[in-house]
Design an enzyme around this catalytic site. Sequence first.
Site, PDB file in Angstrom:
ATOM      1  N   SER A   1       0.792  -1.238   0.000  1.00  0.00           N
ATOM      2  CA  SER A   1       0.000   0.000   0.000  1.00  0.00           C
ATOM      3  C   SER A   1       0.823   1.286   0.000  1.00  0.00           C
ATOM      4  O   SER A   1       0.252   2.380  -0.058  1.00  0.00           O
ATOM      5  CB  SER A   1      -0.959   0.000   1.181  1.00  0.00           C
ATOM      6  OG  SER A   1      -2.024  -0.892   0.957  1.00  0.00           O
TER       7      SER A   1
ATOM      8  N   SER B   1      -5.960   3.229   4.324  1.00  0.00           N
ATOM      9  CA  SER B   1      -5.401   2.378   3.278  1.00  0.00           C
ATOM     10  C   SER B   1      -6.531   1.747   2.469  1.00  0.00           C
ATOM     11  O   SER B   1      -6.585   0.535   2.254  1.00  0.00           O
ATOM     12  CB  SER B   1      -4.489   1.293   3.867  1.00  0.00           C
ATOM     13  OG  SER B   1      -3.543   0.872   2.915  1.00  0.00           O
TER      14      SER B   1
ATOM     15  N   LYS C   1       0.036   3.816  -2.649  1.00  0.00           N
ATOM     16  CA  LYS C   1      -0.980   4.864  -2.513  1.00  0.00           C
ATOM     17  C   LYS C   1      -0.347   6.248  -2.402  1.00  0.00           C
ATOM     18  O   LYS C   1      -1.002   7.255  -2.697  1.00  0.00           O
ATOM     19  CB  LYS C   1      -1.881   4.581  -1.318  1.00  0.00           C
ATOM     20  CG  LYS C   1      -2.752   3.333  -1.478  1.00  0.00           C
ATOM     21  CD  LYS C   1      -3.646   3.112  -0.267  1.00  0.00           C
ATOM     22  CE  LYS C   1      -4.564   1.921  -0.445  1.00  0.00           C
ATOM     23  NZ  LYS C   1      -3.869   0.634  -0.426  1.00  0.00           N
TER      24      LYS C   1
END
Length: 483
Positions: free
Chosen positions: A129, A315, A132
């Site tokens: 993640s 997330s 991101k």
Amino acid sequence: MPGHSASENPRRRRWRVAGAWGALVVLCVASFAGGAVFASGRADVSMDAPALAGAPTPALDPVPTATGPAVERRPQPTAAAAPAVVRTCSVDALASAGGLGTFQGTVRDASTGSILFDRGGEQFSRTASVMKVLTSAAALAVLGPDHRVTTRVVRGAAAGEVVLVGGGDVTLASGASNIYNDSASMDDLAAQVKTAWSDDPSSGGSSISTITLDASLFTGDTWQPSWNRVEQTEGSTAEVTALMVDGDRANPSADTSPRSDDPVARAGEAFRSALGPLASGARLTEGAATAGATTLGSVQSAPVSTMVQEALLRSDNTEAEMLARLTAIALGAGSSFSSLQIAIPTALRDAYGLDPTGLVIVDGSGLSDDDAVSTRYITTLMDRVNAREANLGVLLDGLPVADQTGTLSYRFTGGNSVVNGRVFAKTGSIDSGNMLAGVVHAADGSVLTFAFFALGSQLGSGREALDALTVGVYTCGNALSNG
């Protein structure tokens, strides 16, 4: 003679006076000659002999000495050398911990961009993640922090038909609200449609018989082929469609909640329900709106700044995929997963000057093992985030904070609580590794950016080892060594 022992002979006294005057003359001559020699070595021009206008400055000559050759004049240094930082604080043992699996990591001095610590930082690997951060930075550059996503309803081509047109807003609430902040509401949209429908003489008094669902803004696969379907059934990720409600959660208020096989149909059902008796028997079908069709109602999402921070703090995979796809569309790169390989590297290069060579971007969330980014690249971006370049202050303010917010609210506790409120970072955890990247406000007052990949690590031990290493970096500060 005995009678003159106390007195000097007058003739002898005259000779001594004459001798003294002679010695004085010799001394004066010598002094004058010495002064002339000294004056010949001076750099300035005598005030008693003004220089002619435009005359060149006399050249400096070596100064002769009484006992040796001429002494050369040496130029003075223009600036003193800056003191060097002595870096003797090592985190090598922490970076070699077994819990990290195969480790890659980079730490930079945020004020200079200098690399203080590096282990395989040039290698490109999966990010989880942490991806991101790249997606959010690209969206802020291309869409801007104030951009809002619109969902519309227009008249259909046939009598009794309306078309629900998805603009890509996955945060649209099926009812009055959901887990997302300031989300648009299907109830508000339905209320506008009911008013417009009844106020139009051509439709007033009749019911809506067909609801066409237009999700054509996004194209290609709705599920990235490299993703594990368990993410859908266990509830972290929805299929990527331009029309959905609540991030396609079964429970609109839950962060993790099972997602459906058909987000578009779920959105249609929510809209039909919000319309009430006006559309209780309406048929749901998929299609596309007619160009120039009359708008019956529209609602807008929260701004991109809000959605970026939500995607980082929680997330949220689905929200990140929405931002990535809308960024690609705005750049004209396409509207499918494959468009992200063009869109995100291009946005980061053009907005922040980051070299895209080597980047592999197959999704916006980092769920795929096929993504590839280096820790050096991420720390370079983090330097810009820390400096709040362009709109990146929004991203910095959205990063989880150690022992306080988001996915770091339950980390850096106990013995690691020394960094409470001093580490701002994006977490990442997938089956094949754990990652952490962000900014450390170190114990000595220095600010460091970092990116750590623990490839092949286990969830528990991997996170613990990453947290311990980050605390080590905090403790070392600007004295951090690469040894």
